[in-house]
Scaffold this motif. Sequence first.
Motif: not given
Length: 464
Positions: A152-156, A182-187, A231-232
Amino acid sequence: MKFCERAVNTLYVGFNGDCYLCSWMNKSVGNLGEQSFDEIFYGEKATRIREAMAKGDFGSCNHRSCKFLENNSLADFTADEVSEKMQNANIEFIDIAHDQICNLSCPSCRNEVFVPDESYKKLMVDLNDKLQEVVNRDTINKIQLSGSGDIFASKYAMDFAKKMKPLNTECQIIIQTNGVLFNEKTWSEIEHLANYNLIVSITPNSYNRLNYTYINGGHNTLDRLLENLKFIKALREANKINKLLLAMVVQERNFMDIPDFIDRSINEFGADEVILRPIYKWFLITEENFWFKDILNPLHPYHKQYMSILNSPEVCENPKVYLWGAKNLHKKVKHPAYKYQDYLNEVSKLFINREWFEKLKALMKEKGAEDIIIYGENELSNILYNSLNKNSIPVRFILGRDLGCCDCCDGIEKCKIADYVSEENDFVIISNFDVRDKIERDLYFNKFNGYLCDIRELNERFKA
């Protein structure tokens, strides 16, 4: 006979694209940045390791970190079954950990938050393109993401996960993360992975604020993590996640938090399993720092207290607690200062024996060697290098397993064992003689055919 199926169905892609048949192996079988996937998986180096394993030789494995060797849980097969598996080797499990980008800077792993340069960014794009083809093969039934940085920290890493659509709808996908991002947006960006058999493994290490912050390198992100864990948990309850694992890397700083960690992980955050595994000597952790952290060392001052916690009913009788080597005693090791004393005792003999270097020259001539290769990344290598120079004995390079943080012997070439090509008259002196057996194993897999010795052996040979 014992045999590990990972040898015939798995590939771990690590830092810089270096590949291994498993994440718990010491020996690289190729580099994905320089070769195709099939050239690596079916190549000569991979075949040699498989053949050794088929004979019961697990010398290329890291016995301490492998959960199967740690717990003596490798499966038994007949010789015919092993032969059949060798003949039908095919990729089923791809373990993707080539991206080092992470939002934390745990001292056991790195000294600071990793900032990629342009060459790194290009490498990530190139490796991701090659890996996308692999994960979409119909033989793939298991994929693990981001065991080195944080997805979740890496664009790649996120771009890769977004594009990933395995053909096998039953494919098991494991996401490893520290959970802070790891939150609602990244999920929402990767929620299509819920269509597969999704397992999430999070390593909080502690819910004690001071200990949590210390272990992750001073990042006070506990509140954000705790909110994300709620959230998880909701995703798990909605069966978006098929299994939730919460892990602790046990060390001297957090072992007293174990009972609280187990209780909160299961009852507050809904973990299906709580994993307790000891810290291992990896990445940038120094030998001295590791000694203080390794509470499985019977000579550690906190060892008895740790074992009493581990043997308590809430730990050892809890069916949701998995001890990943967390109860297996390590070798009794004195503080590194004692080993340095042994090293210095040996190196002092170089200066006491005035004929030492002349005798070395004679031995080199006997073996047909024109120069020396020093194996080892330590102060003893530095002393040996300078002494050889003063006595007009050329040193070709310093050889080692991982020279990423090697600062010994300034001004001379360094070579990783994975890149080393042995020549017939190579003359290798091992400085860190206490681990000679492991070094011999590494060189064997590199088809070493030169002359190998160590400082202690030479001192005995050249005695005045």
